[in-house]
Scaffold this motif. Structure first.
Motif, PDB file in Angstrom:
ATOM      1  N   MET A  32     -50.648 132.640 103.709  1.00 31.40           N
ATOM      2  CA  MET A  32     -52.100 133.062 103.270  1.00 31.40           C
ATOM      3  C   MET A  32     -53.337 133.603 104.391  1.00 31.40           C
ATOM      4  O   MET A  32     -53.631 134.535 104.260  1.00 31.40           O
ATOM      5  N   VAL A  33     -52.987 132.628 105.430  1.00 28.99           N
ATOM      6  CA  VAL A  33     -54.039 132.934 106.516  1.00 28.99           C
ATOM      7  C   VAL A  33     -53.631 134.334 107.150  1.00 28.99           C
ATOM      8  O   VAL A  33     -54.464 135.101 107.676  1.00 28.99           O
ATOM      9  N   PHE A  34     -52.479 134.536 107.435  1.00 23.76           N
ATOM     10  CA  PHE A  34     -51.837 135.902 108.122  1.00 23.76           C
ATOM     11  C   PHE A  34     -51.307 136.648 107.072  1.00 23.76           C
ATOM     12  O   PHE A  34     -50.212 137.572 107.457  1.00 23.76           O
ATOM     13  N   PHE A  35     -51.875 137.168 106.016  1.00 27.82           N
ATOM     14  CA  PHE A  35     -51.108 137.622 104.885  1.00 27.82           C
ATOM     15  C   PHE A  35     -50.832 139.030 105.467  1.00 27.82           C
ATOM     16  O   PHE A  35     -49.664 139.626 104.977  1.00 27.82           O
ATOM     17  N   GLU A  36     -51.850 139.798 105.842  1.00 24.03           N
ATOM     18  CA  GLU A  36     -51.004 141.152 106.120  1.00 24.03           C
ATOM     19  C   GLU A  36     -50.201 141.187 107.349  1.00 24.03           C
ATOM     20  O   GLU A  36     -49.211 142.203 107.138  1.00 24.03           O
ATOM     21  N   TRP A  37     -50.163 140.429 108.126  1.00 27.89           N
ATOM     22  CA  TRP A  37     -48.872 140.233 109.081  1.00 27.89           C
ATOM     23  C   TRP A  37     -47.654 139.916 108.440  1.00 27.89           C
ATOM     24  O   TRP A  37     -46.715 140.318 108.534  1.00 27.89           O
ATOM     25  N   GLY A  38     -47.727 138.908 107.171  1.00 29.66           N
ATOM     26  CA  GLY A  38     -46.735 138.668 106.394  1.00 29.66           C
ATOM     27  C   GLY A  38     -46.006 139.776 105.607  1.00 29.66           C
ATOM     28  O   GLY A  38     -44.743 140.078 105.546  1.00 29.66           O
ATOM     29  N   VAL A  39     -47.009 140.644 105.219  1.00 29.29           N
ATOM     30  CA  VAL A  39     -46.580 141.897 104.507  1.00 29.29           C
ATOM     31  C   VAL A  39     -45.901 142.888 105.495  1.00 29.29           C
ATOM     32  O   VAL A  39     -45.012 143.531 105.080  1.00 29.29           O
ATOM     33  N   ALA A  40     -46.529 143.024 106.804  1.00 29.69           N
ATOM     34  CA  ALA A  40     -45.830 143.929 107.530  1.00 29.69           C
ATOM     35  C   ALA A  40     -44.742 143.380 107.977  1.00 29.69           C
ATOM     36  O   ALA A  40     -43.507 144.112 108.249  1.00 29.69           O
ATOM     37  N   MET A  41     -44.235 142.089 108.049  1.00 27.46           N
ATOM     38  CA  MET A  41     -42.971 141.572 108.584  1.00 27.46           C
ATOM     39  C   MET A  41     -41.838 141.466 107.446  1.00 27.46           C
ATOM     40  O   MET A  41     -40.825 141.250 107.616  1.00 27.46           O
ATOM     41  N   HIS A  42     -42.450 141.752 106.189  1.00 25.01           N
ATOM     42  CA  HIS A  42     -41.656 141.743 105.138  1.00 25.01           C
ATOM     43  C   HIS A  42     -40.424 142.309 105.056  1.00 25.01           C
ATOM     44  O   HIS A  42     -39.337 141.790 104.743  1.00 25.01           O
ATOM     45  N   ASP A  43     -40.355 143.666 105.486  1.00 26.96           N
ATOM     46  CA  ASP A  43     -39.223 144.534 105.340  1.00 26.96           C
ATOM     47  C   ASP A  43     -38.345 144.081 106.282  1.00 26.96           C
ATOM     48  O   ASP A  43     -37.024 144.485 106.469  1.00 26.96           O
ATOM     49  N   LEU A  44     -38.667 143.291 107.591  1.00 22.79           N
ATOM     50  CA  LEU A  44     -37.781 143.008 108.737  1.00 22.79           C
ATOM     51  C   LEU A  44     -36.647 141.937 108.115  1.00 22.79           C
ATOM     52  O   LEU A  44     -35.626 141.646 108.912  1.00 22.79           O
ATOM     53  N   GLU A  45     -36.852 141.247 107.050  1.00 27.46           N
ATOM     54  CA  GLU A  45     -35.889 140.338 106.458  1.00 27.46           C
ATOM     55  C   GLU A  45     -35.503 139.316 107.502  1.00 27.46           C
ATOM     56  O   GLU A  45     -34.322 138.989 107.782  1.00 27.46           O
ATOM     57  N   VAL A  46     -36.625 138.749 108.276  1.00 28.63           N
ATOM     58  CA  VAL A  46     -36.166 137.786 109.268  1.00 28.63           C
ATOM     59  C   VAL A  46     -35.251 136.790 108.852  1.00 28.63           C
ATOM     60  O   VAL A  46     -34.385 136.149 109.565  1.00 28.63           O
ATOM     61  N   GLU A  47     -35.474 136.128 107.773  1.00 24.12           N
ATOM     62  CA  GLU A  47     -34.613 135.164 107.008  1.00 24.12           C
ATOM     63  C   GLU A  47     -33.073 135.541 107.016  1.00 24.12           C
ATOM     64  O   GLU A  47     -32.032 134.828 107.215  1.00 24.12           O
ATOM     65  N   ASN A  48     -32.853 136.901 106.495  1.00 17.14           N
ATOM     66  CA  ASN A  48     -31.475 137.411 106.566  1.00 17.14           C
ATOM     67  C   ASN A  48     -30.806 137.691 107.956  1.00 17.14           C
ATOM     68  O   ASN A  48     -29.810 137.668 108.231  1.00 17.14           O
ATOM     69  N   LEU A  49     -31.734 137.934 109.011  1.00 19.14           N
ATOM     70  CA  LEU A  49     -31.588 137.943 110.298  1.00 19.14           C
ATOM     71  C   LEU A  49     -30.964 136.550 110.809  1.00 19.14           C
ATOM     72  O   LEU A  49     -29.679 136.610 111.495  1.00 19.14           O
ATOM     73  N   VAL A  50     -31.743 135.554 110.321  1.00 25.12           N
ATOM     74  CA  VAL A  50     -31.278 134.185 110.837  1.00 25.12           C
ATOM     75  C   VAL A  50     -29.905 133.676 110.194  1.00 25.12           C
ATOM     76  O   VAL A  50     -29.264 132.897 110.767  1.00 25.12           O
ATOM     77  N   ALA A  51     -29.742 134.342 108.987  1.00 27.10           N
ATOM     78  CA  ALA A  51     -28.619 133.787 108.197  1.00 27.10           C
ATOM     79  C   ALA A  51     -27.367 134.592 108.420  1.00 27.10           C
ATOM     80  O   ALA A  51     -26.343 134.453 108.077  1.00 27.10           O
ATOM     81  N   GLY A  52     -27.695 135.825 109.415  1.00 22.94           N
ATOM     82  CA  GLY A  52     -26.453 136.783 109.943  1.00 22.94           C
ATOM     83  C   GLY A  52     -26.240 137.590 108.801  1.00 22.94           C
ATOM     84  O   GLY A  52     -25.202 138.220 108.909  1.00 22.94           O
ATOM     85  N   LYS A  53     -27.032 137.847 107.916  1.00 27.85           N
ATOM     86  CA  LYS A  53     -26.877 138.905 106.911  1.00 27.85           C
ATOM     87  C   LYS A  53     -27.381 140.249 106.982  1.00 27.85           C
ATOM     88  O   LYS A  53     -27.180 141.300 106.156  1.00 27.85           O
ATOM     89  N   ARG A  54     -28.007 140.132 108.217  1.00 27.72           N
ATOM     90  CA  ARG A  54     -28.552 141.697 108.578  1.00 27.72           C
ATOM     91  C   ARG A  54     -28.570 141.611 110.020  1.00 27.72           C
ATOM     92  O   ARG A  54     -28.691 140.702 110.834  1.00 27.72           O
ATOM     93  N   LYS A  55     -28.625 142.908 110.581  1.00 29.69           N
ATOM     94  CA  LYS A  55     -28.334 143.181 112.055  1.00 29.69           C
ATOM     95  C   LYS A  55     -29.656 143.418 112.610  1.00 29.69           C
ATOM     96  O   LYS A  55     -30.354 144.281 111.881  1.00 29.69           O
ATOM     97  N   VAL A  56     -30.043 142.923 113.840  1.00 34.65           N
ATOM     98  CA  VAL A  56     -31.180 143.522 114.481  1.00 34.65           C
ATOM     99  C   VAL A  56     -31.384 145.202 114.497  1.00 34.65           C
ATOM    100  O   VAL A  56     -32.465 145.461 114.380  1.00 34.65           O
TER     101      VAL A  56
END
Length: 363
Positions: free
Chosen positions: A160-184
């Motif tokens: 909530m506090v950093f919502f615009e940043w969360g929206v900007a990072m949304h498509d980077l799919e960080v959780e899938n990077l961490v899980a190895g489902k997406r490549k950098v």
């Protein structure tokens, strides 16, 4: 998809909603154009007033308030709706979905893909709609619990506090990077676009405009940061109340295979929730307080939703379908309860509080 309607009823339900949409499209005209141009004019006036008041330190709270209103109008009633293509029919380059860039660190082109296409096409389909939890939160019982989710309330506050940043990072799919489902490497183009926009926004709010106020630099910088924070908190709460109160449904990918037009409307209706309030409240929410109407008709000018809503409610009553709506306080409480409840394992849907639902023809 399992529905309470027969295939024939679903087809008729879809036809009736299509008829509402066609009637509004046929009626679009100068009143709609004048409305959005007036909102843009007011947004600019609030921004100029806010920027100017930073030269008068005692007026700092007023400067922040004016700039906050400007940023909320820019993101909600103008940016969100213009980028949906709601005013493309005007042929005005300044109000074209192809050209509009908003006051937000998320690049408009990226937002249009993740929001207009992904979210609006796959609304509330688990595994397809990444707005369910934004890759950070557990917002549905069918998301498998993990000890990580014990922090659900904390993650929600940070988002909530950093919502615009969360929206900007949304498509980077960080959780899938961490899980190895997406490549950098898949994020390189996205990352470049985000960084260009971040630099532009940071230069404007945290360097250029503070520098223009000379000795008041720290106050202006703090004021700009506060206005962004106010906008973030407001946008987060309006958006979360649109899809996560009790009674809002989610769907599996299998349920939505070979979906008909009527099924699509049905899913949009059951996957959204409204917030009741005054005309000013609806304006400041970008009319996303009419999230149901927005998801049924995302490309109709949002100013039309309040007039359409009674027809949609009446339609829901005739087909015995829920119309999830309620005051902001009740919807917020429902969302906050869900965030906290789903932080813990072993809770089933039977523990949900009663949905906030008003009779279809009330109000």
């Amino acid at each position: 998809m399992t529905t309470t309607l027969t295939p024939d009823q679903l087809e008729e339900f879809g036809n009736e909603l299509d008829a509402i949409r066609q009637r509004v499209i046929a009626d679009l005209g100068e009143d709609d154009a004048a409305y959005i141009r007036d909102i843009v004019k007011k947004q600019r006036q609030f921004e100029i007033a806010g920027r100017a008041l930073f030269y008068l330190p005692p007026a700092w709270p007023l400067a922040v308030a004016a700039l906050s209103v400007s940023k909320i109008l820019d993101n909600m009633e103008i940016g969100h709706n213009v980028m949906h293509g709601q005013y493309d029919w005007m042929g005005d380059p300044g109000l074209s979905s192809r050209m509009y860039e908003w006051d937000n660190v998320c690049p408009s082109e990226q937002w249009k893909y993740s929001h207009n296409y992904i979210h609006h096409t796959f609304t509330n389909i688990l595994g397809k709609d990444r707005d369910i939890g934004y890759g950070v939160l557990r917002m549905d019982e069918d998301q498998k619990w993990h000890p990580y989710y014990l922090g659900n309330p904390l993650y929600a506050v940070l988002l909530m506090v950093f919502f615009e940043w969360g929206v900007a990072m949304h498509d980077l799919e960080v959780e899938n990077l961490v899980a190895g489902k997406r490549k950098v490497s898949e994020n390189k183009a996205l990352h470049r676009g985000i960084m260009r926009k971040v630099k532009r926004q940071a230069l404007k709010d945290y360097v250029l405009f503070p520098a223009l106020t000379g000795p008041f630099f720290p106050l202006t910088l703090a004021g700009n940061a506060t206005a962004n924070l106010v906008r973030n908190i407001w946008a987060f709460n309006i958006i979360f109340c649109g899809h996560f109160p009790a009674g809002v449904a989610t769907f599996s990918e299998e349920e939505c295979e070979d979906e008909s037009r009527g099924h699509w409307y049905y899913r949009q209706l059951l996957g959204s929730a409204n917030i009741t309030g005054s005309p000013l409240f609806h304006l400041m929410s970008g009319n996303l307080s009419h999230q149901i109407e927005h998801h049924l008709f995302p490309d109709l000018p949002a100013r039309r939703y309040p007039a359409i809503a009674p027809e949609v409610k009446a339609l829901c009553e005739r087909y015995d379908l829920p119309y999830n709506t309620g005051p902001l306080g009740k919807q917020l409480w429902s969302v906050a309860s869900k965030i906290c409840r789903l932080a813990l394992p072993g809770r089933s849907r039977s523990h949900d509080p009663e949905p906030v639902v008003e009779p279809a023809l009330a109000a």
